[in-house]
Design an enzyme around this catalytic site. Sequence first.
Site, PDB file in Angstrom:
ATOM      1  N   ARG A 189      -2.310 -10.139   5.889  1.00 48.32           N
ATOM      2  CA  ARG A 189      -2.832 -10.233   4.513  1.00 48.32           C
ATOM      3  C   ARG A 189      -1.783  -9.653   3.573  1.00 48.32           C
ATOM      4  O   ARG A 189      -1.526  -8.449   3.614  1.00 48.32           O
ATOM      5  CB  ARG A 189      -4.160  -9.475   4.425  1.00 48.32           C
TER       6      ARG A 189
ATOM      7  N   LYS B  65       0.830  -1.211   0.000  1.00 50.18           N
ATOM      8  CA  LYS B  65       0.000   0.000   0.000  1.00 50.18           C
ATOM      9  C   LYS B  65       0.865   1.264   0.000  1.00 50.18           C
ATOM     10  O   LYS B  65       2.066   1.213   0.204  1.00 50.18           O
ATOM     11  CB  LYS B  65      -0.957  -0.020   1.196  1.00 50.18           C
TER      12      LYS B  65
HETATM   13  C1  YH5 Z   1      -7.249  -4.722   4.254  1.00 46.44           C
HETATM   14  O1  YH5 Z   1      -6.421  -3.879   4.617  1.00 46.44           O
HETATM   15  N1  YH5 Z   1      -7.306  -4.248   1.740  1.00 46.44           N
HETATM   16  S1  YH5 Z   1      -8.062  -4.387  -0.881  1.00 46.44           S
HETATM   17  C2  YH5 Z   1      -3.976  -0.423  -2.591  1.00 46.44           C
HETATM   18  C3  YH5 Z   1      -2.681  -0.820  -2.858  1.00 46.44           C
HETATM   19  C4  YH5 Z   1      -2.267  -2.104  -2.581  1.00 46.44           C
HETATM   20  C5  YH5 Z   1      -3.169  -2.987  -2.027  1.00 46.44           C
HETATM   21  C6  YH5 Z   1      -0.946  -0.252  -4.346  1.00 46.44           C
HETATM   22  N2  YH5 Z   1      -8.861  -5.764   1.259  1.00 46.44           N
HETATM   23  C7  YH5 Z   1      -7.664  -4.880   2.896  1.00 46.44           C
HETATM   24  O2  YH5 Z   1      -5.079  -4.664  -0.820  1.00 46.44           O
HETATM   25  N3  YH5 Z   1      -9.186  -6.620   3.512  1.00 46.44           N
HETATM   26  C8  YH5 Z   1      -8.062  -4.809   0.791  1.00 46.44           C
HETATM   27  O3  YH5 Z   1      -1.839   0.122  -3.382  1.00 46.44           O
HETATM   28  C9  YH5 Z   1      -8.616  -5.824   2.594  1.00 46.44           C
HETATM   29  N4  YH5 Z   1      -7.860  -5.543   5.148  1.00 46.44           N
HETATM   30  C10 YH5 Z   1      -8.793  -6.464   4.794  1.00 46.44           C
HETATM   31  N5  YH5 Z   1      -9.341  -7.220   5.758  1.00 46.44           N
HETATM   32  C11 YH5 Z   1      -6.839  -3.103  -1.023  1.00 46.44           C
HETATM   33  C12 YH5 Z   1      -5.439  -3.564  -1.181  1.00 46.44           C
HETATM   34  C13 YH5 Z   1      -4.483  -2.601  -1.768  1.00 46.44           C
HETATM   35  C14 YH5 Z   1      -4.870  -1.319  -2.071  1.00 46.44           C
END
Ligand code: YH5
Length: 277
Positions: free
Chosen positions: A257, A223
């Site tokens: 995760r 993130k």
């Molecule tokens: C979470 O924190 N996050 S979807 C933006 C990014 C990289 C990854 C490049 N589902 C979570 O993973 N479920 C998501 O920038 C989740 N906790 C839980 N429980 C977003 C994601 C992401 C977004």
Amino acid sequence: MTTAPRACPDWRQTGRPLIMGILNATPDSFSDGGCFDTVERAVDATQAMLEAGADLIDVGGESTRPGATPVAEDEELARVIPVIEALASRFDCPLSVDTSSPMVMSHAVEAGACLINDVRALTRPGAVEAAAASGASVCVMHMRGEPGDMATRTDYDDVVAEVTDYLAERFRCLRAAGISSERILVDPGFGFAKTHEQNFALLRRLEELAGLGAPILVGMSRKRMIGEATGQSVERRAVGSAAAALLAAERGAAVLRVHDVEATRDALAVWRAMCVA
Ligand code: YH5
């Protein structure tokens, strides 16, 4: 007829943080959700994550990145259900579904998911009832607004206290709907309606969330908070993400995760080696 969901880990008794591998069931520009290609690629990606040390796999068909456009429910079903069915028939690892849709929740548990992971904390109409009836575990996450507007909703007096209060309220609501406490996980929602400083305050003070009495799931992998801390682009954030996961594990996180399973596994292995020395 409803069948009992497959067994989830006993979140409180694992004795070590579990690694949840992220599987995106979002089609690329060459394929449609649910088609053979999407399912085969999901199977291959899952196999690789399990070999690298994943304990469970989180399947998601909706992008919740800031500013992402919502996916129609039938499209989300078409993406996610064939993937969960295929994974359930090939692997015996626990499966999780990343969704806010009550219909997707019910079908996903029927198809073999044992955990409902909802970034909207089961706030859609019918979501609490669908989750309760499914018999699956649930993870409720803190966020404000929707992915489209959450970037502007970061005014907190004390982000840790407000996130904790919100999760406590969701916890009570789920208990009142008949979901037993052993089935509930909580998540502070890194990157969802939080500034860089607020994300790191939540990480530093993660132990304060332990007062809720529920296992904590964290998702910081790749993130922006990792990008801002390291100066790295999204495809070069594995090391920073593993460091963040390790800091969360040290502060009591039960489930991590992550995209980069091997890097996370190795970071945890170093920590464990120190603990037993
Ligand atoms: C979470 O924190 N996050 S979807 C933006 C990014 C990289 C990854 C490049 N589902 C979570 O993973 N479920 C998501 O920038 C989740 N906790 C839980 N429980 C977003 C994601 C992401 C977004």
